[in-house]
Design a protein around this motif. Sequence first.
Motif, PDB file in Angstrom:
ATOM      1  N   SER A 153       0.825  -1.218   0.000  1.00 11.81           N
ATOM      2  CA  SER A 153       0.000   0.000   0.000  1.00 11.81           C
ATOM      3  C   SER A 153       0.857   1.265   0.000  1.00 11.81           C
ATOM      4  N   GLY A 154       2.100   1.153   0.481  1.00 10.46           N
ATOM      5  CA  GLY A 154       2.978   2.315   0.544  1.00 10.46           C
ATOM      6  C   GLY A 154       2.821   3.135   1.812  1.00 10.46           C
ATOM      7  N   LEU A 155       1.848   2.791   2.660  1.00 12.77           N
ATOM      8  CA  LEU A 155       1.611   3.527   3.906  1.00 12.77           C
ATOM      9  C   LEU A 155       2.530   3.081   5.044  1.00 12.77           C
ATOM     10  N   ILE A 156       3.000   1.851   4.967  1.00 10.59           N
ATOM     11  CA  ILE A 156       3.754   1.267   6.075  1.00 10.59           C
ATOM     12  C   ILE A 156       5.203   1.740   6.059  1.00 10.59           C
ATOM     13  N   LYS A 157       5.658   2.225   7.226  1.00 10.50           N
ATOM     14  CA  LYS A 157       7.041   2.693   7.369  1.00 10.50           C
ATOM     15  C   LYS A 157       7.895   1.725   8.188  1.00 10.50           C
ATOM     16  N   GLU A 158       7.242   0.985   9.108  1.00  8.23           N
ATOM     17  CA  GLU A 158       7.987   0.061   9.962  1.00  8.23           C
ATOM     18  C   GLU A 158       7.221  -1.237  10.146  1.00  8.23           C
ATOM     19  N   LEU A 159       7.955  -2.327  10.126  1.00  7.07           N
ATOM     20  CA  LEU A 159       7.407  -3.650  10.377  1.00  7.07           C
ATOM     21  C   LEU A 159       8.102  -4.198  11.617  1.00  7.07           C
TER      22      LEU A 159
END
Length: 199
Positions: free
Chosen positions: A132-138
Amino acid sequence: MYEGAVQDLIDELGRLPGVGPKSAQRIAFHILNSDPADVKRLADVLGRVKVEVRFCRICFNIAESDECRVCRDARRGDDVICVVEEPKDVVAVERTREFRGKYHVLGGAINPLEGVGPDQLRIRELMTRLQSGLIKELILATDPNTEGEATATYLALLVKPMGLRVTRLASGLPVGGDLEYADEVTLGRAFSGRRTLDI
């Protein structure tokens, strides 16, 4: 050992995880000695759970609607996903009151000896969410055992080309524990994860 319904009840209870033969027998006799209203209430709840509870369509946590309460909560951040093995792990993280992002429940961990590979887990669904491109950290919050480590390593390698920040929960000594009772792996991780004291 027992006849008919009693033995059937003991056998069924014995199939539950963590319930051995003696515990199954103890629970069965507790049920036999319980008030019929209490037993009916237990049976009703067991039936309701199978009918009403499902998995969240987004994160696969347990839910009673299409989305779990965490995914419905607009106050939670959409840019951090904490990956856990089971819904019970979501509860454990929530008890800390430290995490304000969203979750992804894999449904287990990679375990070749048990026939569980990446395809048996919800990794494909996780990758779809990450695109989605929204995630910055996993945040990889799988269990600190062989299977959990293998799963975390697999996910880190899979996600690396996406350029996301991938973190793993720190592990080390429990508060109130004694050094002499710590195993080598735990003590080693405590040393490698040490931090500067700000005094």
